[in-house]
Design an enzyme around this catalytic site. Structure first.
Site, PDB file in Angstrom:
ATOM      1  N   ASP A 356       0.828  -1.202   0.000  1.00  0.00           N
ATOM      2  CA  ASP A 356       0.000   0.000   0.000  1.00  0.00           C
ATOM      3  C   ASP A 356       0.868   1.260   0.000  1.00  0.00           C
ATOM      4  OD1 ASP A 356      -2.622   1.449   0.512  1.00  0.00           O
ATOM      5  OD2 ASP A 356      -1.455   2.070   2.262  1.00  0.00           O
ATOM      6  N   GLU A 410       1.229  -0.327  -5.173  1.00  0.00           N
ATOM      7  CA  GLU A 410       0.227   0.705  -5.420  1.00  0.00           C
ATOM      8  C   GLU A 410       0.993   2.001  -5.708  1.00  0.00           C
ATOM      9  OE1 GLU A 410      -3.647   2.821  -3.332  1.00  0.00           O
ATOM     10  OE2 GLU A 410      -1.806   2.534  -2.207  1.00  0.00           O
TER      11      GLU A 410
END
Length: 538
Positions: A356, A410
Site C-alpha cells: 500500500d 500501489e
C-alpha cells in the site's frame, strides 16, 4: 500516469549495449530515455549492494536480518544457564526503564524489569517453573510499563506482539499467543498463476448479514464462491491489526498481529489453507507506508521520543492521513519491517503482498499537491533514497524466501524500473496497480455522457503503461467502492437500482443500459489494461 515508453526496435543496437550491465544500468535496455540518468541508477544500485554488505558483516546476511522476529518479541528458548523459558526482546532507545506486566504477575508493574542492552535494546528472560510450567501462559494478557524519555511512566503494547484484543476498553491489550497445538497445514502453496485474476476482499465486510464477518465464515462461504467464479488469487485487506475499524485496515497499530475482530490466527491459517486447496493464491495488503499515530496501543512515540521507528517533527507525519511516516534509513525500522514480510510469508503462508501507498513512500512530498512526474522528477531530489533502498531489499527478501511470491505496488507516478528485477537496477516488484484505469472511468462517468465517449482516448489510456513492466488492471477497487466515491454500478444506475433491479420487474432503459455498460467497461479494462485483473468483492 506518466507517458508510457514504446519499444523502439530501431535502437536495438544502442539498447543491447546495456543488456549485460551489472551496475544497475541494465534497465536502460528497455528505455533509452533513462540513459542520461545512468549515474543515478548506478548510485541507487550501489547503495543497495552496500547495505547488503553491511548486513552480511553485522547481521549474518539479509535473510537472517529479515528473520529477526525469531529473536525480538516473545520467543521460547534457553536462559543464560541453559534453562527453558521465555525471552522477550524489544527496541526502545529513548526509554529509561521497561517492565513486563500482565496476567502472569497479577499486573505488578515493578516485578519483572527488562535489562538494557546494546543499541537501545531491552530483554528479559522468564524461566519455566521447576515442574516445567511457563510463567506466561498462552492467551494471557501482557503489556509494558515504560519510563519514557521524559521521565514519565506509561503503558505500551509490545511492538512485536503477535496478538492483541479489545475487551471492555477502547485500548487494545497485548496477548501472549503460543497455542500448545500448532496448526497443521493441509494444502501446499499453489503454483504462481501466469495471469492473475484477483478478488479483493475485506473479511469483516464479506457477510450478507449486518455484522462483522469472520475468517471461518469467509473460508466456508466466500472462498468456494470465488473459486467457482474463476479467480486464482484473493487479496485480503484490513488483516494487520488496526484499532480504528473504519480506516479499512490502513491505520495499523500492531504489525505482527492479525485482526482479532475476525477470529484467531489459527482460523486465518485455516482460511489460507482452504484457498490453497482451491488453487487460489492469497495476497496480503501490507501497510508499510505509514502507521497509526496511536500511542498506547500503537507504535508511535513508543519510547517517548518522536523519532522511534519514524522521522521526527513534521517529516514524520502525513498531512492528509494523520499518521506516522517511517524512517526507512533507520536500522531498526528496516529490521522491524523486513522481518514483518518474512513473518507473514512463513507463519501464515501468504503467497505475496500488495504494498500500500508506494507512491507516498517513494517521494518526500508523498504525492501531495499538484506534482508533474517526469524523468527529472524520478531521478531528482524529490525521491526518498532510503525508501527506495528499503523497497528493493523487501522485494529481495520476499523473492529469496519464497521464489514465486507475488509483489504488487500501489503506485501511480510511473516510476521507471519499479517492476523490473533488482539485478537490472529495478526495484523488484512483479506488478504495479494500473491506477489510471479506474481514474479514467470515474472521470468519464462524472463528466461525459456515454454517447460521447471517445474510443481512441479510452484505448490509449488503458494501454498507456511502461514497456516491460507488468500491471494489474481494474475498473474499481475498494478505493472507488468505499473511500469517498461511488461504485460504477451507482454511477450508471444510481437510485433506479433500488426499485427496478429485480427479476420480478421489467428492465427499465436505465437498468438495461447500465448493466450493459458495466459489463463492457470490465471487459475492455480486463482486455487492454494490463497483464492481470482485479475486482473488489461484491
Amino acid at each position: 500516469m506518466a507517458t508510457a515508453c514504446s519499444n523502439n526496435n530501431n535502437n536495438n543496437n544502442d539498447n543491447n549495449k546495456w543488456a549485460g550491465a551489472t551496475d544497475g544500468t541494465a534497465l536502460i535496455r528497455w528505455d533509452e530515455w533513462l540513459a542520461p540518468y545512468a549515474q543515478t541508477l548506478r548510485a541507487r544500485y550501489a547503495r543497495v549492494q552496500e547495505l547488503k554488505r553491511i548486513l552480511d558483516k553485522s547481521e549474518g546476511g539479509l535473510v537472517k536480518f529479515a528473520h529477526s522476529y525469531e529473536r525480538f518479541g516473545f520467543n521460547r528458548g534457553q536462559g543464560p544457564h541453559g534453562e527453558p523459558g521465555l525471552w522477550y526482546r524489544d527496541w526502545a532507545p529513548g526509554a529509561r526503564a521497561v517492565f513486563l506486566f500482565g496476567d502472569f504477575n497479577r499486573w505488578n508493574q515493578q516485578s519483572h524489569p527488562l535489562k538494557r542492552g546494546d543499541f537501545g535494546t531491552w530483554e528479559a528472560f522468564l524461566p519455566d517453573s521447576p515442574s516445567g510450567e511457563p510463567q506466561v501462559k498462552h492467551g494471557s494478557k501482557i503489556k509494558l510499563w515504560v519510563q519514557l524519555a521524559s521521565g514519565a511512566w506509561d503503558t505500551r503494547v509490545p511492538s512485536w506482539i503477535r496478538r492483541v484484543v479489545q475487551t471492555g476498553s477502547p485500548e487494545f491489550d497485548g496477548v501472549y499467543w503460543d497455542p500448545p497445538q500448532k496448526y497443521e497445514w493441509k494444502s501446499s502453496c499453489p503454483t504462481t498463476p501466469s495471469s492473475l485474476r484477483i478478488y479483493e476482499a475485506h473479511i469483516g465486510m464479506s457477510s450478507d448479514q449486518p455484522k462483522v464477518s469472520t475468517y471461518k465464515e469467509f473460508a466456508d462461504n466466500v472462498v468456494p464462491y470465488v473459486a467457482d467464479l474463476g479467480y486464482n488469487a484473493i487479496q485480503l485487506m484490513a488483516i494487520m491489526e488496526h484499532a480504528y475499524y473504519s480506516c479499512f485496515g490502513y491505520q495499523v497499530t500492531s504489525f505482527y498481529a492479525v485482526s482479532s475482530r475476525y477470529g484467531t490466527p489459527e482460523e486465518l491459517k485455516a482460511l489460507i489453507d482452504v484457498c490453497h486447496k482451491h488453487k487460489i493464491v492469497v495476497l496480503l495488503d501490507i501497510v508499510h507506508s505509514h502507521a497509526s499515530s496511536n500511542v498506547k496501543d500503537g507504535i508511535s512515540q513508543y519510547d517517548g521520543t518522536d523519532s522511534h521507528f519514524f522521522h521526527g517533527g513534521n517529516r514524520g507525519r502525513h498531512d492528509i492521513w494523520d499518521s506516522r511516516l517511517f524512517n526507512y534509513g533507520n536500522w531498526e525500522t528496516m529490521r522491524f519491517l523486513l522481518s514483518n514480510v518474512t513473518w507473514y510469508l512463513e507463519e501464515y503462508h501468504f503467497d505475496g503482498f500488495r504494498f500500500d501507498g508506494v507512491l507516498s513512500m517513494l517521494y518526500h512530498h508523498h504525492g501531495i499537491g499538484d506534482q508533474s512526474y517526469s524523468y527529472d522528477h524520478y531521478f531528482g531530489g524529490a525521491v526518498d533514497a532510503d525508501a527506495l533502498a528499503f523497497l528493493t531489499l523487501a522485494n529481495e527478501v520476499i523473492h529469496t524466501i519464497k521464489p514465486g511470491a507475488i509483489t504488487i505496488a500501489e503506485e501511480v507516478s510511473g516510476f521507471p524500473g519499479l517492476c523490473r528485477p533488482v539485478a537490472e537496477g529495478g526495484i523488484g516488484f512483479d506488478y504495479r496497480l494500473q491506477m489510471a484505469c479506474p481514474d479514467l472511468w470515474v472521470k468519464l462517468l462524472r463528466t461525459t455522457k456515454d454517447d460521447d465517449w471517445r474510443m481512441g482516448d479510452i484505448t490509449f489510456t488503458l494501454n498507456n503503461r511502461r514497456w516491460m513492466e507488468r500491471c494489474i488492471a481494474y475498473a474499481e477497487s475498494h478505493d472507488q467502492a468505499l473511500v469517498g466515491d461511488k461504485t460504477i454500478a451507482f454511477w450508471l444506475m444510481d437510485k433506479e437500482m433500488y426499485d427496478w433491479m429485480s427479476v420480478t420487474k421489467p428492465l427499465t432503459p436505465i437498468i438495461a443500459r447500465g448493466m450493459a455498460l458495466h459489463k463492457m467497461i470490465r471487459m475492455i479494462t480486463m482486455s487492454l489494461g494490463g497483464e492481470g485483473y482485479l475486482c473488489f468483492m461484491g
